[in-house]
Design a protein around this motif. Sequence first.
Motif, PDB file in Angstrom:
ATOM      1  N   GLU A   1     -11.559  62.824  11.128  1.00 39.24           N
ATOM      2  CA  GLU A   1     -12.783  62.961  10.343  1.00 39.24           C
ATOM      3  C   GLU A   1     -13.341  64.369  10.568  1.00 39.24           C
ATOM      4  O   GLU A   1     -13.561  64.780  11.711  1.00 39.24           O
ATOM      5  CB  GLU A   1     -13.821  61.917  10.762  1.00 39.24           C
ATOM      6  CG  GLU A   1     -13.371  60.473  10.573  1.00 39.24           C
ATOM      7  CD  GLU A   1     -13.311  60.084   9.103  1.00 39.24           C
ATOM      8  OE1 GLU A   1     -13.651  60.913   8.239  1.00 39.24           O
ATOM      9  OE2 GLU A   1     -12.907  58.942   8.829  1.00 39.24           O
TER      10      GLU A   1
ATOM     11  N   PRO B   1      -5.255  60.117  11.604  1.00 41.96           N
ATOM     12  CA  PRO B   1      -6.283  60.680  10.723  1.00 41.96           C
ATOM     13  C   PRO B   1      -7.449  61.275  11.505  1.00 41.96           C
ATOM     14  O   PRO B   1      -7.780  60.828  12.600  1.00 41.96           O
ATOM     15  CB  PRO B   1      -6.733  59.482   9.880  1.00 41.96           C
ATOM     16  CG  PRO B   1      -5.606  58.498   9.978  1.00 41.96           C
ATOM     17  CD  PRO B   1      -5.014  58.679  11.333  1.00 41.96           C
TER      18      PRO B   1
ATOM     19  N   PHE C   1     -16.911  66.883   3.195  1.00 46.63           N
ATOM     20  CA  PHE C   1     -15.693  66.622   2.444  1.00 46.63           C
ATOM     21  C   PHE C   1     -15.069  67.972   2.102  1.00 46.63           C
ATOM     22  O   PHE C   1     -15.755  68.902   1.678  1.00 46.63           O
ATOM     23  CB  PHE C   1     -15.996  65.852   1.153  1.00 46.63           C
ATOM     24  CG  PHE C   1     -16.541  64.472   1.379  1.00 46.63           C
ATOM     25  CD1 PHE C   1     -15.677  63.409   1.667  1.00 46.63           C
ATOM     26  CD2 PHE C   1     -17.903  64.214   1.314  1.00 46.63           C
ATOM     27  CE1 PHE C   1     -16.172  62.130   1.884  1.00 46.63           C
ATOM     28  CE2 PHE C   1     -18.399  62.944   1.526  1.00 46.63           C
ATOM     29  CZ  PHE C   1     -17.535  61.898   1.812  1.00 46.63           C
TER      30      PHE C   1
ATOM     31  N   ARG D   1     -20.742  58.678  -0.804  1.00 47.89           N
ATOM     32  CA  ARG D   1     -20.171  58.313   0.498  1.00 47.89           C
ATOM     33  C   ARG D   1     -20.977  58.905   1.653  1.00 47.89           C
ATOM     34  O   ARG D   1     -20.736  58.554   2.824  1.00 47.89           O
ATOM     35  CB  ARG D   1     -18.724  58.798   0.593  1.00 47.89           C
ATOM     36  CG  ARG D   1     -17.790  58.192  -0.446  1.00 47.89           C
ATOM     37  CD  ARG D   1     -16.356  58.503  -0.078  1.00 47.89           C
ATOM     38  NE  ARG D   1     -15.412  58.108  -1.116  1.00 47.89           N
ATOM     39  CZ  ARG D   1     -14.088  58.256  -1.005  1.00 47.89           C
ATOM     40  NH1 ARG D   1     -13.570  58.774   0.097  1.00 47.89           N
ATOM     41  NH2 ARG D   1     -13.287  57.890  -1.996  1.00 47.89           N
TER      42      ARG D   1
ATOM     43  N   ARG E   1      -8.726  68.448  -5.055  1.00 55.54           N
ATOM     44  CA  ARG E   1      -8.146  67.236  -4.476  1.00 55.54           C
ATOM     45  C   ARG E   1      -8.652  67.101  -3.038  1.00 55.54           C
ATOM     46  O   ARG E   1      -8.663  68.077  -2.285  1.00 55.54           O
ATOM     47  CB  ARG E   1      -6.606  67.311  -4.481  1.00 55.54           C
ATOM     48  CG  ARG E   1      -6.009  67.551  -5.860  1.00 55.54           C
ATOM     49  CD  ARG E   1      -4.499  67.753  -5.782  1.00 55.54           C
ATOM     50  NE  ARG E   1      -4.127  68.860  -4.922  1.00 55.54           N
ATOM     51  CZ  ARG E   1      -4.152  70.136  -5.311  1.00 55.54           C
ATOM     52  NH1 ARG E   1      -4.570  70.463  -6.527  1.00 55.54           N
ATOM     53  NH2 ARG E   1      -3.770  71.092  -4.485  1.00 55.54           N
ATOM     54  N   LEU E   2      -9.055  65.896  -2.671  1.00 55.15           N
ATOM     55  CA  LEU E   2      -9.577  65.653  -1.328  1.00 55.15           C
ATOM     56  C   LEU E   2      -8.503  65.921  -0.285  1.00 55.15           C
ATOM     57  O   LEU E   2      -7.351  65.501  -0.423  1.00 55.15           O
ATOM     58  CB  LEU E   2     -10.061  64.209  -1.205  1.00 55.15           C
ATOM     59  CG  LEU E   2     -10.661  63.799   0.146  1.00 55.15           C
ATOM     60  CD1 LEU E   2     -11.967  64.548   0.402  1.00 55.15           C
ATOM     61  CD2 LEU E   2     -10.903  62.291   0.197  1.00 55.15           C
ATOM     62  N   ILE E   3      -8.879  66.623   0.781  1.00 56.40           N
ATOM     63  CA  ILE E   3      -7.966  66.931   1.888  1.00 56.40           C
ATOM     64  C   ILE E   3      -8.092  65.844   2.944  1.00 56.40           C
ATOM     65  O   ILE E   3      -9.194  65.513   3.387  1.00 56.40           O
ATOM     66  CB  ILE E   3      -8.279  68.299   2.503  1.00 56.40           C
ATOM     67  CG1 ILE E   3      -8.096  69.414   1.463  1.00 56.40           C
ATOM     68  CG2 ILE E   3      -7.390  68.562   3.721  1.00 56.40           C
ATOM     69  CD1 ILE E   3      -8.567  70.779   1.949  1.00 56.40           C
ATOM     70  N   HIS E   4      -6.974  65.300   3.359  1.00 51.79           N
ATOM     71  CA  HIS E   4      -6.936  64.308   4.437  1.00 51.79           C
ATOM     72  C   HIS E   4      -6.419  65.001   5.699  1.00 51.79           C
ATOM     73  O   HIS E   4      -5.238  65.370   5.779  1.00 51.79           O
ATOM     74  CB  HIS E   4      -6.042  63.135   4.060  1.00 51.79           C
ATOM     75  CG  HIS E   4      -6.524  62.366   2.864  1.00 51.79           C
ATOM     76  ND1 HIS E   4      -7.539  61.437   2.944  1.00 51.79           N
ATOM     77  CD2 HIS E   4      -6.135  62.413   1.561  1.00 51.79           C
ATOM     78  CE1 HIS E   4      -7.764  60.931   1.740  1.00 51.79           C
ATOM     79  NE2 HIS E   4      -6.927  61.493   0.883  1.00 51.79           N
ATOM     80  N   PHE E   5      -7.290  65.207   6.652  1.00 55.12           N
ATOM     81  CA  PHE E   5      -6.918  65.898   7.883  1.00 55.12           C
ATOM     82  C   PHE E   5      -6.241  64.928   8.851  1.00 55.12           C
ATOM     83  O   PHE E   5      -6.597  63.762   8.934  1.00 55.12           O
ATOM     84  CB  PHE E   5      -8.162  66.487   8.559  1.00 55.12           C
ATOM     85  CG  PHE E   5      -8.813  67.594   7.774  1.00 55.12           C
ATOM     86  CD1 PHE E   5      -8.384  68.905   7.911  1.00 55.12           C
ATOM     87  CD2 PHE E   5      -9.849  67.320   6.897  1.00 55.12           C
ATOM     88  CE1 PHE E   5      -8.983  69.931   7.188  1.00 55.12           C
ATOM     89  CE2 PHE E   5     -10.463  68.327   6.177  1.00 55.12           C
ATOM     90  CZ  PHE E   5     -10.025  69.636   6.314  1.00 55.12           C
ATOM     91  N   GLU E   6      -5.281  65.473   9.595  1.00 53.82           N
ATOM     92  CA  GLU E   6      -4.588  64.681  10.613  1.00 53.82           C
ATOM     93  C   GLU E   6      -4.259  65.562  11.810  1.00 53.82           C
ATOM     94  O   GLU E   6      -4.262  66.789  11.720  1.00 53.82           O
ATOM     95  CB  GLU E   6      -3.305  64.061  10.047  1.00 53.82           C
ATOM     96  CG  GLU E   6      -3.544  63.004   8.982  1.00 53.82           C
ATOM     97  CD  GLU E   6      -2.311  62.146   8.734  1.00 53.82           C
ATOM     98  OE1 GLU E   6      -1.286  62.389   9.400  1.00 53.82           O
ATOM     99  OE2 GLU E   6      -2.397  61.238   7.899  1.00 53.82           O
TER     100      GLU E   6
END
Length: 322
Positions: A243, A241, A219, A183, A231-236
């Motif tokens: 990046e 969301p 990442f 990616r 586990r992938l962290i999804h920031f908000e």
Amino acid sequence: MNRLGSALLLGASLLFLNACSSVEMPPPKRAAELVQGTAKDFGRWVIGCNNLGLCTAIAPVRAYESDKDQAHLRVIFGYDRSASARFSIVRGGETVETLSPKAAEELTKELLKGDAADATYVSELPMRYDVPRDGFAHVTDIQEQWRELPPQGLASTDVIKPIPASRIDNVGTPSTIGQFAKRCPKGHMGQSTQAWRGWGGMALWRAGCGNEGLNEFSFWFMSGPQGDPPRLIHFEDPEGPVEPYNSWFDEKTGYLQMVHYFGGQLIYRFEDCGILRIYAWSIEGLKLVEKRFMPVCDTGIGTEDWITTYRATMLGGAGARP
């Protein structure tokens, strides 16, 4: 169709259009509402308000010292009309001088005299500063509008305590992390994988793409507590969301910071505009604790002086600030 029928049809059409317009066209927001939780520029001034019930307006000023970094005038005000706005000259995150109420009042009068030339402020040090008039009248108007609104500032109900971590040396790259390499812009990780050990067997991982210009992407992963794979962290943040550009972790404080610069698409790359977000690694995971914003490039104002548009409640007093 007779005239009566035509008139009735026309009337019905007008009623329908009015009904549609009342539903599809909400009233425009006032300028004060547009700066709540964000920041916007007016002329050479930028103003933004946060969840603590405070608004900040800043503008770069010309200081007659050639060997100093860019300084700016910062004005902070709240809902209380009886409390005077706080004026200060700031440079590099440090307050150079706080204006007295009398000096602030006199400078305000000077700034409201048109918007062509800059106003001059001579401090007690003494030091001369040229302060832009362009946009200051809008700032004062927004200040009055904002104070007339129902209270918009809501203190964070989350109480967050960051937990320091320890660096894990000589870590490999788990397969679950390695598969994200494709990616990256060049299809591979440009930096060595990093990891930190937290509480109860939890671990934080970073895999950086690297070498992407102004906004490098990383990442981030969380693993544990009992040997679970990363586990992938999804920031908000409150807007959605996020990046994780230009992100790094300080294990001594437990804060993860990231900066998305806005100046990367220009001929000249500016690192004085964008959004700074700070997350704390706590028992509940990574929580947003501060957000700063500067929408205008080429001001010379660094991230430490960008306008704070969100701040969470932190444990540990002033020392807990990012």
